[in-house]
Structure formats: C-alpha cells, structure tokens
Scaffold this motif. Structure first.
Motif, mmCIF file in Angstrom:
data_model
loop_
_atom_site.group_PDB
_atom_site.id
_atom_site.type_symbol
_atom_site.label_atom_id
_atom_site.label_comp_id
_atom_site.label_asym_id
_atom_site.label_seq_id
_atom_site.Cartn_x
_atom_site.Cartn_y
_atom_site.Cartn_z
ATOM 1 N N SER A 278 43.219 108.509 11.424
ATOM 2 C CA SER A 278 41.873 108.840 10.536
ATOM 3 C C SER A 278 40.897 108.383 11.627
ATOM 4 O O SER A 278 41.182 107.392 12.739
ATOM 5 C CB SER A 278 41.678 107.897 9.712
ATOM 6 N N VAL A 279 39.199 108.955 12.048
ATOM 7 C CA VAL A 279 38.316 108.292 12.709
ATOM 8 C C VAL A 279 38.151 106.886 12.371
ATOM 9 O O VAL A 279 37.657 106.319 13.364
ATOM 10 C CB VAL A 279 37.447 109.299 12.706
ATOM 11 N N ARG A 280 37.725 106.807 11.350
ATOM 12 C CA ARG A 280 37.621 105.684 10.724
ATOM 13 C C ARG A 280 39.172 104.233 11.353
ATOM 14 O O ARG A 280 38.559 103.230 11.773
ATOM 15 C CB ARG A 280 37.606 105.868 9.044
ATOM 16 N N LYS A 281 40.434 104.640 11.029
ATOM 17 C CA LYS A 281 41.522 103.555 11.842
ATOM 18 C C LYS A 281 41.374 103.443 12.716
ATOM 19 O O LYS A 281 41.468 102.639 13.371
ATOM 20 C CB LYS A 281 41.884 104.311 11.059
ATOM 21 N N LYS A 282 40.765 104.632 13.873
ATOM 22 C CA LYS A 282 41.199 104.865 14.781
ATOM 23 C C LYS A 282 39.720 104.053 15.752
ATOM 24 O O LYS A 282 40.167 102.924 16.261
ATOM 25 C CB LYS A 282 40.880 106.048 15.751
ATOM 26 N N THR A 283 38.600 103.366 15.267
ATOM 27 C CA THR A 283 37.635 103.120 15.321
ATOM 28 C C THR A 283 37.933 101.636 14.977
ATOM 29 O O THR A 283 37.433 100.204 16.226
ATOM 30 C CB THR A 283 36.725 103.787 14.191
ATOM 31 N N THR A 323 30.804 106.258 12.828
ATOM 32 C CA THR A 323 31.712 105.304 11.669
ATOM 33 C C THR A 323 31.588 104.018 12.355
ATOM 34 O O THR A 323 31.117 102.834 10.808
ATOM 35 C CB THR A 323 33.202 105.372 12.487
ATOM 36 N N LEU A 324 30.496 103.536 13.565
ATOM 37 C CA LEU A 324 29.957 102.384 13.775
ATOM 38 C C LEU A 324 28.951 101.732 12.573
ATOM 39 O O LEU A 324 28.734 101.256 11.847
ATOM 40 C CB LEU A 324 29.719 101.887 15.064
ATOM 41 N N SER A 325 27.693 103.092 12.563
ATOM 42 C CA SER A 325 27.102 103.007 10.903
ATOM 43 C C SER A 325 27.553 102.779 10.048
ATOM 44 O O SER A 325 27.042 101.813 9.656
ATOM 45 C CB SER A 325 26.730 104.189 11.338
ATOM 46 N N SER A 326 28.836 103.432 9.082
ATOM 47 C CA SER A 326 29.479 103.616 8.007
ATOM 48 C C SER A 326 30.197 102.037 8.167
ATOM 49 O O SER A 326 29.873 101.410 6.643
ATOM 50 C CB SER A 326 30.274 104.435 8.344
ATOM 51 N N PHE A 327 30.755 101.316 8.841
ATOM 52 C CA PHE A 327 31.204 100.419 8.774
ATOM 53 C C PHE A 327 30.291 99.324 9.078
ATOM 54 O O PHE A 327 30.352 98.144 7.469
ATOM 55 C CB PHE A 327 31.770 99.677 10.529
ATOM 56 N N LYS A 328 28.992 99.287 9.367
ATOM 57 C CA LYS A 328 27.943 98.083 9.800
ATOM 58 C C LYS A 328 26.993 98.232 8.220
ATOM 59 O O LYS A 328 26.776 98.068 6.937
ATOM 60 C CB LYS A 328 26.770 98.660 10.329
ATOM 61 N N LYS A 329 27.146 99.620 6.988
ATOM 62 C CA LYS A 329 26.931 99.618 5.525
ATOM 63 C C LYS A 329 27.577 99.544 4.653
ATOM 64 O O LYS A 329 26.929 98.871 4.114
ATOM 65 C CB LYS A 329 26.484 101.494 5.631
ATOM 66 N N GLU A 334 28.521 93.997 12.789
ATOM 67 C CA GLU A 334 27.082 93.757 12.687
ATOM 68 C C GLU A 334 26.625 94.396 13.791
ATOM 69 O O GLU A 334 27.419 93.963 15.029
ATOM 70 C CB GLU A 334 26.745 92.496 12.222
ATOM 71 N N ILE A 335 25.822 95.236 13.709
ATOM 72 C CA ILE A 335 25.032 95.644 14.968
ATOM 73 C C ILE A 335 24.340 95.434 15.837
ATOM 74 O O ILE A 335 23.116 95.380 15.222
ATOM 75 C CB ILE A 335 25.118 97.317 15.062
ATOM 76 N N ASP A 344 34.263 90.595 7.951
ATOM 77 C CA ASP A 344 35.025 91.348 7.827
ATOM 78 C C ASP A 344 36.314 91.912 7.904
ATOM 79 O O ASP A 344 36.830 93.214 7.907
ATOM 80 C CB ASP A 344 34.329 92.094 6.648
ATOM 81 N N LEU A 345 37.094 90.491 8.607
ATOM 82 C CA LEU A 345 37.911 91.203 9.813
ATOM 83 C C LEU A 345 39.644 91.811 8.773
ATOM 84 O O LEU A 345 40.075 92.609 8.921
ATOM 85 C CB LEU A 345 39.121 89.638 10.476
ATOM 86 N N GLY A 346 39.125 91.276 7.553
ATOM 87 C CA GLY A 346 40.612 91.154 6.313
ATOM 88 C C GLY A 346 39.861 92.623 6.140
ATOM 89 O O GLY A 346 40.721 93.437 6.044
ATOM 90 N N GLY A 347 39.059 93.329 6.494
ATOM 91 C CA GLY A 347 38.669 94.908 5.204
ATOM 92 C C GLY A 347 39.020 95.907 6.524
ATOM 93 O O GLY A 347 38.999 96.499 6.218
ATOM 94 N N LEU A 348 38.654 95.031 7.878
ATOM 95 C CA LEU A 348 38.436 96.070 8.362
ATOM 96 C C LEU A 348 40.233 96.526 9.549
ATOM 97 O O LEU A 348 40.127 97.639 9.434
ATOM 98 C CB LEU A 348 37.869 95.617 10.866
ATOM 99 N N GLN A 349 41.056 95.479 9.157
ATOM 100 C CA GLN A 349 41.956 95.211 9.494
ATOM 101 C C GLN A 349 42.898 96.607 8.203
ATOM 102 O O GLN A 349 43.957 97.389 8.892
ATOM 103 C CB GLN A 349 42.756 94.296 9.481
ATOM 104 N N LEU A 350 41.966 96.746 7.441
ATOM 105 C CA LEU A 350 42.871 97.221 6.057
ATOM 106 C C LEU A 350 42.294 98.655 6.404
ATOM 107 O O LEU A 350 42.443 99.314 5.255
ATOM 108 C CB LEU A 350 42.362 96.889 4.610
ATOM 109 N N VAL A 351 41.050 99.430 6.939
ATOM 110 C CA VAL A 351 40.275 100.877 7.474
ATOM 111 C C VAL A 351 41.763 101.466 7.182
ATOM 112 O O VAL A 351 42.476 101.934 8.213
ATOM 113 C CB VAL A 351 39.872 100.666 8.277
#
Length: 352
Positions: A278-283, A323-329, A334-335, A344-351
């Motif tokens: 998915s776009v989220r996972k790719k990002t 997608t970056l804006s979504s991750f920030k929310k 943080e951007i 959130d490293l763990g959360g990013l790995q589980l996207v």
C-alpha cells in the motif's frame, strides 16, 4: 553439529544468545571475557567464533589478533558483536580479518543468517582448497589479497580518490563504464528515467559499499545513473585491474559473487514492495530504509528530498506528501521543513 564459541561479558546477553543458538541445533561454548575466550578457542577449535568487542581482560580486537597468529585458529570464521557503529571501528575489525560485524541490539534472524552464511562460505573455501590440493596444478595465487575486506583496503590504498558534493552526478546511464568504485564516505543513489521522464531510484549505497558493477568488459555502458545524496568520497580502480585480482583469488571471487547475489535479492524485495504494498506501507518502509542507509538513530532527523522519498517508494510525490501528513497526525513522525524525525519506530514498522 557445528560448534560455536560465544565470547561475551554481559551475562544475560551471553546466556540468552547461547540458548538461541542451542535451539537452532548448534553446540555452544561460552566465555565471559577475551582472555578465557582465547584459551577455549585453542582448546576446542570451534567451527565459528562470535565475539563482543568491549570486554575486560582482553577486548575483541585482541582476541582476533591473538587467534590470527596461531595457524590452528587463524582460519576459524570470526563475527564481531558491538554497540559501536562508527565506520572506522568496523574497518578496524575487518582489517584484522573479521568475517562479519553485527551491531547490538541485533535480530535473532540476523545473527543466525550471519552464522549460516559464514559457515557455508568456510565450507566452500575448504572444498575448493581440497580440490586444488588433489589436482596439484602448481598454480599459486599471487594477488596478495585474501578476502573481500582486503580488497576494500586495496581500493582505499591504491584507488583513484574522487570527491563529490551533494547532488553531483558520478556517472550517467549510457556512459562507458571502465571503473568500479568503493564508497569511502557519503550516500549515493542509482536511478533511471522511465518512458514518461519520471525518475526511479533503483538502489541506495552507503560507505563501504561497492558502486558501478556492470560487466567486466571495458566500455560496456552503465545501465543507470548515480548521483550523490550527500557529500561523498569514492575510491575507483579500473575493471581490468579488478578482473586480474578476481582471477588470482577464488576466495575473493566467491565473496564478490555472494555480495552481488545479496544486492539482487534486496532489489527484488524493493520491486515487490513497490508493486504490491500500500502507499502507506511503501512510505513507511522507505523512511526506515533511508534512516538505515544514513545511519540515523530514531531521535535524529532525516534530511531527504520528497522527490527522492517518492522515487524510492515508487509513488507520486503528491501521494507521498499526503501520507507524510497522515503519519504526522498519527504521531509516527515529526516534520520540520525537509527534515523528518521518527517518533514511533515500532508503529512505523507495523504500518500496513
């Protein structure tokens, strides 16, 4: 059953790692420090040694150096474990003859894979040496280089040194390729243009990686372009010189083949991610990939262009920005301008 000597002064880590290896059908001998480890290595002659660097009595470098001077232990595959990730520290260990270097904390699969790979390579080399002995051809390797790490040192010592500023092109697709490079400093991207003129990043390379492998025939065109992501320094030697070295050393030839095979596997994984994720996972995976290549800790900012992020992920820049804006929310990152910091490293790995 293969025997592993584990030298580690941290009691909990030593016991947990030993249990992991035993569950994977290895016989494990342990040592709490380097001095005892040297003695056990000479007495037991294990099939492979896994050794911490920072230890009392004798550190990991001292262990490797002592065993390399003994003909009975000099050929035992040796893997370093260390929390230190500086390039000069890694090169120091490799200069002494280590076969691999894992940073703490490491994944179980990463350790097991490194051990299996080094044991397999040692067996291949032993078989080749046995064949050569049986044939008694009289051929003698005279390149003076024994392994991939000594080849890298050859690049460093004898290669033509070139410095590039961020954003400079090293070579373009279609240009004649007469050199192979070792990256001494910096990060470099390889990229191609599709039929619509969109850039696609095919690979990212960091310090201590090779760059520019095509054919060993001179003047074969590069199949892609390479550009610096940050200020970089490269050491290059001619393909004819490298070919001579590989012809004289079967060991180095095997290691280069293994390296190129690993590179192909990584590219295959990237293509599968681009095709089916998915776009989220790719990002998310692309952010993590850049963090690893740039050697950034989770709390450190990653400064990378949105176009490069989108190109590696294989998505439109506009989709990446949304997608970056979504991750920030979601509190994952943080951007600040072009800088991205993982919260959130763990959360990013589980996207997904």
């Amino acid at each position: 059953m293969k025997t592993i000597l584990l030298i580690e002064d941290d009691t909990a880590l030593r016991e947990n790692t030993a249990e992991l290896l035993e569950l994977s059908d290895y016989k494990v001998i342990t040592s709490p420090n380097g001095k005892i480890g040297i003695t056990k290595a000479k007495e037991e002659k294990p099939d492979i040694i896994v050794c911490d660097i920072m230890m009392p009595e004798v550190d990991g470098y001292g262990v490797l150096e002592a065993l390399s001077y003994d003909k009975n232990t000099s050929q035992i595959p040796f893997i370093f474990l260390s929390a230190r990730t500086e390039h000069k520290e890694i090169r120091r260990g490799m200069d002494l003859g280590a076969d691999d270097y894992l940073t703490k904390p490491f994944e179980e699969e990463e350790l097991l894979s490194a051990i299996e790979s080094r044991l397999a390579k040692a067996q291949i080399i032993a078989n080749l040496l046995e064949e050569q002995t049986q044939k008694v051809t009289g051929h003698k390797e005279d390149s003076g280089l024994r392994n991939l790490h000594e080849l890298k040192n050859f690049f460093d010592d004898h290669g033509e040194i070139s410095e590039y500023k961020k954003g400079e092109i090293i070579y373009k697709e279609g240009e004649h390729s007469n050199k192979v490079y070792l990256i001494l400093k910096g990060v470099i991207k390889s990229h191609k243009m599709d039929e619509n003129g969109k850039e696609l990043i095919t690979a990212l390379y960091k310090a201590d990686d090779f760059l520019g492998f095509t054919s060993f025939i001179d003047n074969v065109p590069y199949q892609e372009s390479s550009t610096t992501v940050e200020d970089s320094e490269l050491a290059g030697i001619s393909k004819s010189n490298l070919k001579d070295i590989l012809e004289k050393s079967k060991n180095i030839s095997l290691e280069v083949m293994e390296l190129l095979t690993d590179n192909l596997s990584e590219i295959k994984e990237q293509l599968l991610q681009m095709a089916y994720s998915s776009v989220r996972k790719k990002t998310a995976q692309t952010i993590l990939q850049f963090a690893e290549i740039l050697n950034k800790k989770p709390e450190e900012s990653i400064k990378i262009s949105r176009n490069d992020l989108a190109s590696v992920a294989g998505i439109a820049t506009e989709s990446l920005i949304r997608t970056l804006s979504s991750f920030k929310k979601d509190g994952l990152i943080e951007i600040e301008g072009r800088n991205i910091r993982i919260l959130d490293l763990g959360g990013l790995q589980l996207v997904e």
